[in-house]
Enzyme design. Structure first.
Site, short mmCIF file in Angstrom:
data_model
loop_
_atom_site.label_atom_id
_atom_site.label_comp_id
_atom_site.label_asym_id
_atom_site.label_seq_id
_atom_site.Cartn_x
_atom_site.Cartn_y
_atom_site.Cartn_z
N ARG A 236 -6.70 -0.32 -4.95
CA ARG A 236 -6.35 1.03 -4.54
C ARG A 236 -7.57 1.93 -4.55
O ARG A 236 -8.39 1.87 -5.49
CB ARG A 236 -5.27 1.62 -5.46
CG ARG A 236 -3.87 1.10 -5.19
CD ARG A 236 -3.36 1.60 -3.83
NE ARG A 236 -2.14 0.93 -3.41
CZ ARG A 236 -2.08 -0.12 -2.61
NH1 ARG A 236 -3.20 -0.67 -2.16
NH2 ARG A 236 -0.93 -0.64 -2.25
N GLU A 265 -8.26 7.85 3.07
CA GLU A 265 -8.24 6.88 4.16
C GLU A 265 -7.62 7.51 5.41
O GLU A 265 -6.59 8.16 5.30
CB GLU A 265 -7.45 5.64 3.75
CG GLU A 265 -8.09 4.88 2.61
CD GLU A 265 -7.35 3.59 2.25
OE1 GLU A 265 -6.31 3.28 2.90
OE2 GLU A 265 -7.80 2.90 1.32
N HIS A 286 -9.20 -1.22 4.65
CA HIS A 286 -7.91 -1.54 4.01
C HIS A 286 -7.25 -2.72 4.73
O HIS A 286 -6.07 -2.68 5.11
CB HIS A 286 -6.98 -0.33 4.00
CG HIS A 286 -5.98 -0.37 2.89
ND1 HIS A 286 -5.58 0.74 2.19
CD2 HIS A 286 -5.28 -1.40 2.35
CE1 HIS A 286 -4.69 0.41 1.27
NE2 HIS A 286 -4.48 -0.90 1.36
#
Length: 313
Positions: A236, A265, A286
């Site tokens: 994370r 993000e 990601h």
């Protein structure tokens, strides 16, 4: 008015296989059109998302008929779980479906960073031959430190152990006598966090983002690592202090790093600029848990779970 709204990309075969009896709005671009998304969820009984759609606040208020939220992944940072529970809305993560993808990303990227031989393509094309500079290290005989020892960490440890690495882990939520420390592939040594950081050649993070884990890997933690250690964060964003990591790399106090997740993000250009000039650094969007195969698994699990929730209650 759709029964099910899907706001991010998903395997379309899974939609056809499990959700063909419902009115489905599948628009992976909805995540970037918040007004359209808010309009779409009015009357919808299910919402299927990945990690970018923020299922909270105004969006939840707009979803006036919501029964469940399907998460194409495992992290729930983008979902107000408490608000969903208060309304009786069930939240379904695709637990286990992308474990292999993340584990392979961690081990493969760690090997690449340890070896440090894969950045010379342009130099070799140009006629250079930088062999001495690119003499990297083997992972055999090195120590993999897992911060967090859940399912994905155990898959990571399994693969690292097969390469001859020693596995140590930190997880205050796994008791000393838990059988998890004795895996079929070998014994995992439990460590305090400071001891793990000092010992590990590769530090891989496997924790959720909480108040206790925010900036867990900060300047002090980085200073406690080996100067040639590798850090991999596919867990994370926010667990690693990004400016501190960039500073450690530029100062030569760290051997390399890979970040697949970021505090914000997509990573804004002004924050990304901090990483310019960092040696032996891999930044990815990601994507660690998203392979062709894991996308099929995650999508199938989520579609079937949502179908059952809407038909069986």
């Amino acid at each position: 008015m759709a029964d099910i709204v899907i706001s991010e990309f998903m395997d379309e075969a899974a939609i056809a296989a499990s959700l063909s009896d419902f009115d489905v709005l599948y628009d992976p671009g909805l995540v970037d059109r918040p007004d359209d998304l808010a309009a779409a969820v009015k009357g919808a009984r299910a919402l299927i998302v990945r990690n970018r759609t923020q299922v909270r606040g105004a969006l939840l208020e707009a979803a006036d008929a919501l029964v469940c939220v399907g998460r194409l992944g495992v992290g729930l940072d983008n979902i107000d779980v408490a608000a969903c529970e208060a309304r009786g809305v069930k939240v379904f993560p695709a637990t286990g479906a992308n474990d292999i993808g993340v584990a392979e990303y961690v081990v493969g990227t760690a090997m690449m960073l340890m070896r440090s031989a894969y950045t010379a393509t342009d130099e070799v094309i140009a006629g250079a031959w930088p062999r001495n500079r690119l003499m990297g290290r083997e992972v055999f005989g090195k120590t993999m430190g897992l911060v967090g020892f859940g399912a994905i960490a155990r898959e990571t440890g399994k693969r690292a152990a097969a390469l001859g690495m020693t596995i140590v882990a930190y997880d205050p939520f796994v008791a000393d006598d838990d059988p998890a420390w004795s895996q079929p592939w070998g014994r995992v040594a439990k460590r305090a966090l400071d001891a793990l950081l000092a010992e590990a050649d590769v530090v891989s993070l496997h924790v959720p983002l909480t108040e206790k884990t925010r900036n867990l890997i900060d300047a002090a933690a980085l200073a406690g690592m080996k100067p040639d250690a590798i850090v991999v964060n596919a867990a994370r964003g926010g667990v690693v202090d990004e400016p501190a990591l960039a500073a450690a790399l530029k100062a030569g106090r760290l051997g390399g790093a890979a970040l697949d997740v970021f505090e914000t993000e997509p990573l804004p250009a002004e924050k990304g600029a901090a990483f310019a000039g960092c040696p032996n650094l891999v930044l990815t969007p990601h994507i660690a848990g998203v392979s062709v195969e894991s996308n099929v698994r995650v999508s199938a699990v989520t579609a079937e779970t949502v179908r059952r929730a809407l038909t069986e209650g």
